[in-house]
Design a protein around this motif. Sequence first.
Motif, PDB file in Angstrom:
ATOM      1  N   ILE A 167       1.994  19.349   2.939  1.00 11.38           N
ATOM      2  CA  ILE A 167       2.807  19.458   4.154  1.00 11.38           C
ATOM      3  C   ILE A 167       3.525  18.146   4.432  1.00 11.38           C
ATOM      4  O   ILE A 167       4.720  18.123   4.741  1.00 11.38           O
ATOM      5  CB  ILE A 167       1.929  19.866   5.351  1.00 11.38           C
ATOM      6  N   TRP A 168       2.804  17.024   4.283  1.00 12.14           N
ATOM      7  CA  TRP A 168       3.403  15.725   4.579  1.00 12.14           C
ATOM      8  C   TRP A 168       4.167  15.144   3.385  1.00 12.14           C
ATOM      9  O   TRP A 168       4.682  14.034   3.463  1.00 12.14           O
ATOM     10  CB  TRP A 168       2.341  14.761   5.080  1.00 12.14           C
TER      11      TRP A 168
ATOM     12  N   PHE B  31       0.824  -1.196   0.000  1.00 11.08           N
ATOM     13  CA  PHE B  31       0.000   0.000   0.000  1.00 11.08           C
ATOM     14  C   PHE B  31       0.865   1.255   0.000  1.00 11.08           C
ATOM     15  O   PHE B  31       2.057   1.214   0.299  1.00 11.08           O
ATOM     16  CB  PHE B  31      -0.892   0.007   1.249  1.00 11.08           C
ATOM     17  N   ASN B  32       0.213   2.369  -0.318  1.00 12.35           N
ATOM     18  CA  ASN B  32       0.848   3.668  -0.104  1.00 12.35           C
ATOM     19  C   ASN B  32       0.809   3.942   1.396  1.00 12.35           C
ATOM     20  O   ASN B  32      -0.262   4.124   1.978  1.00 12.35           O
ATOM     21  CB  ASN B  32       0.075   4.741  -0.875  1.00 12.35           C
ATOM     22  N   VAL B  33       1.982   3.965   2.018  1.00  6.86           N
ATOM     23  CA  VAL B  33       2.043   4.109   3.473  1.00  6.86           C
ATOM     24  C   VAL B  33       2.676   5.444   3.863  1.00  6.86           C
ATOM     25  O   VAL B  33       3.355   5.555   4.874  1.00  6.86           O
ATOM     26  CB  VAL B  33       2.811   2.935   4.113  1.00  6.86           C
ATOM     27  N   SER B  34       2.423   6.465   3.052  1.00  8.90           N
ATOM     28  CA  SER B  34       3.019   7.778   3.296  1.00  8.90           C
ATOM     29  C   SER B  34       2.265   8.580   4.351  1.00  8.90           C
ATOM     30  O   SER B  34       2.750   9.601   4.820  1.00  8.90           O
ATOM     31  CB  SER B  34       3.034   8.589   1.995  1.00  8.90           C
ATOM     32  N   PHE B  35       1.053   8.143   4.719  1.00  6.08           N
ATOM     33  CA  PHE B  35       0.154   8.845   5.633  1.00  6.08           C
ATOM     34  C   PHE B  35      -0.464  10.095   4.999  1.00  6.08           C
ATOM     35  O   PHE B  35      -1.290  10.758   5.632  1.00  6.08           O
ATOM     36  CB  PHE B  35       0.834   9.233   6.958  1.00  6.08           C
ATOM     37  N   ARG B  36      -0.064  10.441   3.791  1.00  2.91           N
ATOM     38  CA  ARG B  36      -0.688  11.583   3.114  1.00  2.91           C
ATOM     39  C   ARG B  36      -2.150  11.270   2.860  1.00  2.91           C
ATOM     40  O   ARG B  36      -2.484  10.191   2.371  1.00  2.91           O
ATOM     41  CB  ARG B  36       0.002  11.878   1.778  1.00  2.91           C
ATOM     42  N   PRO B  37      -3.060  12.198   3.174  1.00  2.27           N
ATOM     43  CA  PRO B  37      -4.475  11.958   2.865  1.00  2.27           C
ATOM     44  C   PRO B  37      -4.660  11.700   1.372  1.00  2.27           C
ATOM     45  O   PRO B  37      -3.920  12.213   0.536  1.00  2.27           O
ATOM     46  CB  PRO B  37      -5.157  13.268   3.288  1.00  2.27           C
ATOM     47  N   ARG B  38      -5.674  10.935   1.040  1.00  3.73           N
ATOM     48  CA  ARG B  38      -5.944  10.611  -0.361  1.00  3.73           C
ATOM     49  C   ARG B  38      -6.673  11.746  -1.070  1.00  3.73           C
ATOM     50  O   ARG B  38      -6.917  11.667  -2.271  1.00  3.73           O
ATOM     51  CB  ARG B  38      -6.776   9.335  -0.429  1.00  3.73           C
ATOM     52  N   PHE B  39      -7.017  12.781  -0.344  1.00  4.52           N
ATOM     53  CA  PHE B  39      -7.778  13.907  -0.897  1.00  4.52           C
ATOM     54  C   PHE B  39      -7.216  15.191  -0.305  1.00  4.52           C
ATOM     55  O   PHE B  39      -6.551  15.162   0.740  1.00  4.52           O
ATOM     56  CB  PHE B  39      -9.261  13.767  -0.531  1.00  4.52           C
ATOM     57  N   PRO B  40      -7.439  16.343  -0.934  1.00  6.53           N
ATOM     58  CA  PRO B  40      -6.981  17.599  -0.339  1.00  6.53           C
ATOM     59  C   PRO B  40      -7.611  17.803   1.042  1.00  6.53           C
ATOM     60  O   PRO B  40      -8.829  17.705   1.195  1.00  6.53           O
ATOM     61  CB  PRO B  40      -7.473  18.655  -1.334  1.00  6.53           C
ATOM     62  N   LEU B  41      -6.778  18.070   2.021  1.00  4.63           N
ATOM     63  CA  LEU B  41      -7.233  18.345   3.391  1.00  4.63           C
ATOM     64  C   LEU B  41      -6.596  19.665   3.795  1.00  4.63           C
ATOM     65  O   LEU B  41      -5.416  19.714   4.143  1.00  4.63           O
ATOM     66  CB  LEU B  41      -6.811  17.208   4.323  1.00  4.63           C
ATOM     67  N   VAL B  42      -7.368  20.737   3.709  1.00  3.97           N
ATOM     68  CA  VAL B  42      -6.823  22.085   3.825  1.00  3.97           C
ATOM     69  C   VAL B  42      -7.203  22.675   5.178  1.00  3.97           C
ATOM     70  O   VAL B  42      -8.387  22.880   5.469  1.00  3.97           O
ATOM     71  CB  VAL B  42      -7.332  22.981   2.675  1.00  3.97           C
ATOM     72  N   GLY B  43      -6.190  22.933   5.994  1.00  2.94           N
ATOM     73  CA  GLY B  43      -6.402  23.523   7.311  1.00  2.94           C
ATOM     74  C   GLY B  43      -6.061  24.996   7.308  1.00  2.94           C
ATOM     75  O   GLY B  43      -6.222  25.689   6.296  1.00  2.94           O
ATOM     76  N   ARG B  44      -5.564  25.482   8.436  1.00  3.27           N
ATOM     77  CA  ARG B  44      -5.267  26.905   8.559  1.00  3.27           C
ATOM     78  C   ARG B  44      -4.078  27.339   7.706  1.00  3.27           C
ATOM     79  O   ARG B  44      -4.016  28.476   7.248  1.00  3.27           O
ATOM     80  CB  ARG B  44      -4.970  27.243  10.028  1.00  3.27           C
TER      81      ARG B  44
ATOM     82  N   THR C 105       7.592  17.468   4.369  1.00  2.38           N
ATOM     83  CA  THR C 105       8.186  17.081   5.650  1.00  2.38           C
ATOM     84  C   THR C 105       7.682  15.697   6.037  1.00  2.38           C
ATOM     85  O   THR C 105       6.666  15.222   5.520  1.00  2.38           O
ATOM     86  CB  THR C 105       7.802  18.072   6.762  1.00  2.38           C
ATOM     87  N   HIS C 106       8.390  15.045   6.952  1.00  2.00           N
ATOM     88  CA  HIS C 106       7.955  13.730   7.403  1.00  2.00           C
ATOM     89  C   HIS C 106       6.659  13.862   8.205  1.00  2.00           C
ATOM     90  O   HIS C 106       6.499  14.795   9.002  1.00  2.00           O
ATOM     91  CB  HIS C 106       9.026  13.085   8.271  1.00  2.00           C
ATOM     92  N   PRO C 107       5.728  12.939   8.015  1.00  2.00           N
ATOM     93  CA  PRO C 107       4.465  13.006   8.755  1.00  2.00           C
ATOM     94  C   PRO C 107       4.703  12.957  10.261  1.00  2.00           C
ATOM     95  O   PRO C 107       5.472  12.131  10.750  1.00  2.00           O
ATOM     96  CB  PRO C 107       3.711  11.760   8.283  1.00  2.00           C
ATOM     97  N   SER C 108       4.054  13.865  10.969  1.00  2.00           N
ATOM     98  CA  SER C 108       4.114  13.840  12.430  1.00  2.00           C
ATOM     99  C   SER C 108       2.782  14.306  12.984  1.00  2.00           C
ATOM    100  O   SER C 108       2.133  15.177  12.398  1.00  2.00           O
ATOM    101  CB  SER C 108       5.253  14.727  12.954  1.00  2.00           C
ATOM    102  N   ALA C 109       2.387  13.712  14.074  1.00  2.00           N
ATOM    103  CA  ALA C 109       1.090  14.027  14.670  1.00  2.00           C
ATOM    104  C   ALA C 109       1.213  13.993  16.178  1.00  2.00           C
ATOM    105  O   ALA C 109       2.186  13.474  16.736  1.00  2.00           O
ATOM    106  CB  ALA C 109       0.032  13.020  14.200  1.00  2.00           C
ATOM    107  N   TYR C 110       0.204  14.544  16.838  1.00  2.00           N
ATOM    108  CA  TYR C 110       0.171  14.525  18.295  1.00  2.00           C
ATOM    109  C   TYR C 110      -0.380  13.177  18.751  1.00  2.00           C
ATOM    110  O   TYR C 110      -1.541  12.866  18.536  1.00  2.00           O
ATOM    111  CB  TYR C 110      -0.701  15.663  18.821  1.00  2.00           C
ATOM    112  N   MET C 111       0.487  12.360  19.334  1.00  2.00           N
ATOM    113  CA  MET C 111       0.102  11.054  19.860  1.00  2.00           C
ATOM    114  C   MET C 111      -0.690  10.256  18.816  1.00  2.00           C
ATOM    115  O   MET C 111      -1.645   9.551  19.157  1.00  2.00           O
ATOM    116  CB  MET C 111      -0.651  11.196  21.172  1.00  2.00           C
ATOM    117  N   SER C 112      -0.326  10.433  17.567  1.00  2.00           N
ATOM    118  CA  SER C 112      -0.831   9.715  16.388  1.00  2.00           C
ATOM    119  C   SER C 112      -2.184  10.198  15.890  1.00  2.00           C
ATOM    120  O   SER C 112      -2.610   9.781  14.810  1.00  2.00           O
ATOM    121  CB  SER C 112      -0.914   8.194  16.642  1.00  2.00           C
ATOM    122  N   CYS C 113      -2.867  11.080  16.607  1.00  2.00           N
ATOM    123  CA  CYS C 113      -4.277  11.302  16.252  1.00  2.00           C
ATOM    124  C   CYS C 113      -4.678  12.742  15.970  1.00  2.00           C
ATOM    125  O   CYS C 113      -5.854  12.983  15.631  1.00  2.00           O
ATOM    126  CB  CYS C 113      -5.176  10.725  17.341  1.00  2.00           C
TER     127      CYS C 113
END
Length: 598
Positions: A440-441, A420-433, A444-452
């Motif tokens: 972004i991912w 599978f594609n295991v890049s953690f990049r969303p499969r669709f545009p996810l636009v935040g602030r 840079t390498h994917p990083s999250a707060y406590m995974s969630c």
Amino acid sequence: MLIEFHLTPVLPLKDIPRFVTFSEPAQTNLERHVSLAFEDAGYHRRYTVREEPLGTVRPIRIITIGAGASGINILKTLDQELTNFDCVVYEKNSRVGGTWFENRYPGCQCDIPSHNYQFSYQPNYAWSSFFSPAREIEEYLCSICEDASMKERIRLEHEVLGAFWNEDTASWRVQIRSLRTGVEFEDHCDFLLNASGILNNWQWPDIPGLHDFAGSLLHSAKWDETFEWAGKRVAVIGNGSSGVQIVPAMQESVRELVHFIREPTWMVPPQLQSLSLSKASDILSQIQMDEKGRFLPEQIQRFKLDPDFYLSFIKAVEEQVNNNFSIVLKDTTNHRNARELVTHYMKSSLGDNEELIKLLVPDFPLGCRRMTPDIGYLASLTKDNVRVVSDKIVVINETGLVTSSGETIAVDAIVCATGFNVSFRPRFPLVGRKGNLQDIWTETHPSAYMSCAVPDFPNYFVFLGPNAPIGHGSVFTIVELISKYVTDIIKKCQTQQIRAISPSRAAVDEFAEHIATFMPRTAWAGPCASWFKAGTRDGPVTALHPGSRIHFFHMLEHFRGEDWEYVYSTKTNRFSYLGNGVSLKELDGSDTTWYLRA
């Protein structure tokens, strides 16, 4: 007469006085104009008490993406923990089940014991075997959704095309397409939950000419159930967990099986064999199974009728699953002993065939790639109709595969067990602030707060995101824990006048620093190509939690509010949620002396 206005500062503007006095004439106009002027400067009128009791729950809407284990479970958790909400789950497939709906390849089964691979609130006493086949797990997940209230909230064959944060409304605008009709539409929510999963976005291998092949071309995660392999020459590409299940399932009936591997992988003894040598041996000796690990009818009946025995059984197995973390801590006695035992097991299972041992026994640390239980894979590679090829596939033509040595290997079918594609990049545009998480991912390498949770993506939560403990036993238990954690945050927002919440950048950066510093202690960071490192050999470990399952559970026991940034529904006072001095606990008919316990 003098009128005094008491102004509450929101911005620290030192040059504006906090008390301003005006004379009587034009009292109403003065009050209005002064109020407007000071609001523009960051000040507001006198704070007033909200005429609502403490605990008042504001209405919210929740959208969940995906109806696999995470998406199904969150519906249950929301119903148990929240009030005054509505929600919908959008699922791209025609049935629920996620991974267990999509993966139908021969030999597909779970390598976690069945009774530990289920939700705590929905025990299935009638699993057919110690390790459940994929179809049975799918049926289990479908059975949970039989409840009418769950069915009506899951929209099948609906694909999310994009999600966009609106700061003014503190809500997500979500674009969706019906895969049945092709109609696109928008939905809106206060909270967006991404349960689409990591082992979900399957991909073909990047081999020139792949689609020029004239025979049967299959992927393990998009299996053609009409495909007949008996008597054919079949190539199986990949020796991850799917490949090692497909090979022995096909070997007996194919004419020839050519197994292409990129590099070796650690095959550990069957778990039943390992568990029988552990502290769980006493209770396992009481379990009635046949030689293939299938439960006898009388054993299933005992699970149903003897809850104490059943609980003792699943707790004993779970304890051993939890203990496996120590093996991946490299440069330890446990790791060295385990590697020695597994090496001996692999060599013995390969019949001491030196050529196969050279190809298949890794020289990287045990656990660098996902350790896969051997269910006949190694023995199947020693059969006369199986050939293992480690040469790189340079091109595929109409009749077969051409290797880096120049050999052309003609086959009737090619099976791609290439993941599978295991890049953690969303499969669709996810636009935040501050932009699209896809970009972004990528940068840079994917990083999250406590995974969630992700900085600058308010009211957005992801299940099994970067550095979740998905290599540590049953995902069902992990999903339950994360669901409860996320739901508690949503409840806090509902009852404390918080319109938007997201983890701070500083908290996530420091968490990422801890992960990067810790991971070299583990075999996961070793020099091997692994989906733990997004398919790279030496990249950072983005898929796994820096610790054991118990470590992760402990970490999420309490919400660290200091790591989060809040936008409140009112600018005057964050404690406005305290309301009129009365608590809902004394108005809803519940026990008002709950704090007195025996």
